[in-house]
Design a protein around this motif. Structure first.
Motif, PDB file in Angstrom:
ATOM      1  N   ASP A 137       7.399  13.603  -3.224  1.00  0.00           N
ATOM      2  CA  ASP A 137       6.750  12.361  -2.797  1.00  0.00           C
ATOM      3  C   ASP A 137       7.734  11.391  -2.147  1.00  0.00           C
ATOM      4  O   ASP A 137       7.349  10.603  -1.277  1.00  0.00           O
TER       5      ASP A 137
ATOM      6  N   HIS B 217       0.883   3.924  -3.033  1.00  0.00           N
ATOM      7  CA  HIS B 217       0.503   5.293  -2.683  1.00  0.00           C
ATOM      8  C   HIS B 217       1.664   6.255  -2.951  1.00  0.00           C
ATOM      9  O   HIS B 217       1.473   7.337  -3.516  1.00  0.00           O
TER      10      HIS B 217
ATOM     11  N   ARG C 299       5.758  11.028   1.060  1.00  0.00           N
ATOM     12  CA  ARG C 299       4.954   9.804   0.966  1.00  0.00           C
ATOM     13  C   ARG C 299       5.757   8.529   1.217  1.00  0.00           C
ATOM     14  O   ARG C 299       5.173   7.505   1.586  1.00  0.00           O
TER      15      ARG C 299
ATOM     16  N   ALA D 258       2.351   6.676  -6.930  1.00  0.00           N
ATOM     17  CA  ALA D 258       1.221   6.966  -7.831  1.00  0.00           C
ATOM     18  C   ALA D 258       1.448   8.237  -8.647  1.00  0.00           C
ATOM     19  O   ALA D 258       1.357   8.229  -9.888  1.00  0.00           O
TER      20      ALA D 258
ATOM     21  N   HIS E  82       0.840  -1.205   0.000  1.00  0.00           N
ATOM     22  CA  HIS E  82       0.000   0.000   0.000  1.00  0.00           C
ATOM     23  C   HIS E  82       0.876   1.257   0.000  1.00  0.00           C
ATOM     24  O   HIS E  82       0.601   2.220  -0.729  1.00  0.00           O
ATOM     25  N   THR E  83       1.927   1.261   0.800  1.00  0.00           N
ATOM     26  CA  THR E  83       2.830   2.413   0.867  1.00  0.00           C
ATOM     27  C   THR E  83       3.514   2.645  -0.464  1.00  0.00           C
ATOM     28  O   THR E  83       3.640   3.783  -0.931  1.00  0.00           O
TER      29      THR E  83
END
Length: 406
Positions: free
Chosen positions: A273, A248, A277, A251, A244-245
Motif C-alpha cells: 500500500d 485511503h 496507494r 485503511a 482522502h489519500t
C-alpha cells in the motif's frame, strides 16, 4: 473436535484465573509467585544476545551505499519520531497518573538505591559507551550492547562489499532465529507465569489492581490516537497529500496492524500500500520499511515510557529529572531489535525494568493486558514506519503524485 486456543487467549485466561485465585485465596497463594519469577528470568536470559544479534544483522546486511546519506536520513527520522513518542508516553504518565491508587511494596534497599542514585550528565553519557563488550553483555547493559552492535554492523557492512563475510552475517542471522525460537518456547509458559504473578499481586492488594490497568489502557489509547493524528498532519503538510489519500492509503495498513497486533505480519500489506496507494517508490519502500520493522518503533517507545512511569507510581516513587531522562533513553534503545520478536512488549520490558532498578515482578500487571496494549503498539509502529517512508520519498523526489491522487 479438538479446540485449539491460541497463546493470546491462554494468557488472558491465565490472567483472569490468577486474579480470581488471588482474590479468593488471599495470602495462602502468595508462594505461587516463584512460578512467575522463573518465567521472567527465562525471558530475560535471551534478551541481550537477541538484541545483539538482531541489530548487527539488520545493519550488516545493508549495502554500504545505503548506509551513507540516505541511511543517515532514515536513522534521523527514526530517532526523532521515536524520541517524540517516548516523551509523549512520559508526559502522559506524568499528567494522568495511571499507577496512582495501587500501593505495591518495594524492598527497602531498592528504594534507597533508586532514590539516592544521583548520576551526573557526564557520567550518564559516558555510560553509553562500553569499555569491554563482554562485561556489558554479562551485566546486561543494553545501551552499551546496542552501541557496540550498531558500530560492528556498520563495519561488517563496509567490509562485506565482496560478500567475503557472508558466513559471519549468516551465522548471526541463524543465531538470531534460534534465539527467537527460544523465546517462543519460553512464551508458551506465559499463561502460567503471568497467572501466578497476578495471583500473588491480587492476593496482596485485592481487586484494586484492575483500576490502574484500565486507566493505563485508556491513556495509552488516547496517546496513540493523538500521535497518529500528528503523523498524518505531518505527511499531509510535508508531502502534500490530501486527507482522502491518507485515509485511503492507510485503511488496510491500520486494519491489519490492529487485528494482528504484529509489525511483522503487517509488513507485506504495508509495503504494497505504501507503493500502490501512497506513491512511495519501490526502492525507498524496500529499504525503509523492513529496516523500520527491526529498528524503529514509535508505539513501543510510547508504551515503555508510559509503563515505566506507571510502575514508579505503583511503588510511590518520585521521578527526578535524571530518572525521566533515563526512562526516555531506555525506551528508545529497548525498541531496537525487539519489535518483530513475538511478545516484543514483554521482552522489551524485561530490558528496561531492571535497568531502572525496579523489580521484575512489576511487569506482571502490564503483561496481563499486553494483547490489548499490543493493538495500540502495532498500529503506531506500522504507521510510524510508513510515514517515515513517505517523508524520505518526498525528500528524495521518489513520491509519485500520480499514485497518491487516487
Amino acid at each position: 473436535m479438538k479446540i485449539k486456543i491460541n497463546l493470546t487467549t491462554q494468557i488472558i485466561i491465565g490472567t483472569v484465573l490468577g486474579i480470581i485465585l488471588g482474590a479468593v485465596l488471599g495470602p495462602k497463594i502468595v508462594g505461587i509467585k516463584i512460578v512467575g519469577d522463573i518465567f521472567l528470568r527465562l525471558i530475560q536470559m535471551a534478551v541481550i544476545p537477541l538484541v545483539f544479534c538482531t541489530v548487527i544483522a539488520a545493519i550488516g546486511k545493508l549495502p554500504i551505499k545505503q548506509l551513507g546519506r540516505l541511511g543517515m536520513r532514515i536513522v534521523l527520522w527514526f530517532t526523532i519520531t521515536t524520541l517524540i513518542a517516548a516523551l509523549a508516553g512520559l508526559v502522559l504518565g506524568w499528567l494522568f497518573h495511571p499507577g496512582v491508587g495501587l500501593h505495591l511494596t518495594l524492598d527497602t534497599a531498592l528504594t534507597k538505591e533508586i532514590t539516592s542514585n544521583k548520576v551526573s550528565s557526564t557520567d550518564m553519557i559516558l555510560g553509553f559507551f562500553p569499555t569491554n563488550i563482554f562485561e556489558s553483555l554479562a551485566q546486561g547493559n543494553t545501551i552499551q550492547v546496542i552501541i557496540f552492535a550498531l558500530l560492528f554492523g556498520f563495519v561488517l557492512s563496509k567490509a562485506n562489499t565482496n560478500q567475503q563475510y557472508d558466513s559471519i552475517l549468516m551465522g548471526l542471522q541463524q543465531l538470531n532465529q534460534l534465539l527467537v525460537s527460544l523465546i517462543q518456547v519460553v512464551l508458551r509458559l506465559a499463561p502460567f507465569g503471568i497467572g501466578a504473578l497476578m495471583a500473588a499481586v491480587t492476593a496482596d492488594n485485592g481487586l484494586t489492581v484492575l483500576i490502574p490497568l484500565i486507566k493505563f489502557l485508556g491513556i495509552f489509547g488516547m496517546g496513540t490516537l493523538l500521535f497518529l493524528i500528528g503523523l498524518f498532519v505531518m505527511i499531509m503538510l510535508r508531502a502534500h497529500l490530501s486527507l482522502h489519500t491518507v485515509m485511503h492509503g492507510f485503511a488496510n495498513i491500520l486494519l491489519i496492524a490492529m487485528t494482528t497486533t504484529s509489525s511483522a505480519a503487517s509488513l507485506p500489506v504495508e509495503m504494497h500500500d505504501a507503493e500502490k496507494r501512497l506513491g512511495v517508490s519501490k526502492e525507498i519502500s524496500e529499504l525503509v520499511l523492513p529496516l523500520g520493522m527491526a529498528l524503529n518503533s514509535n508505539g513501543l517507545a510510547m508504551y515503555l515510557a508510559l509503563a515505566c512511569v506507571t510502575m514508579t507510581q505503583f511503588y510511590g516513587l518520585s521521578l527526578s529529572f535524571m530518572m525521566m531522562l533515563k526512562i526516555v533513553l531506555l525506551a528508545i534503545v529497548a525498541c531496537l531489535g525487539t519489535v518483530a520478536v513475538p511478545g516484543g512488549g514483554l521482552v522489551a520490558l524485561t530490558i528496561i525494568v531492571p535497568a531502572l532498578g525496579l523489580p521484575l515482578e512489576s511487569i506482571a500487571l502490564l503483561a496481563g493486558i499486553d494483547w490489548f496494549a499490543g493493538i495500540f503498539r502495532a498500529t503506531l509502529n506500522v504507521v510510524g514506519d510508513t510515514t517515515t517512508a513517505i517523508m524520505i520519498a518526498a525528500d528524495e523526489h521518489e513520491l509519485s503524485q500520480v499514485s497518491v491522487s487516487i
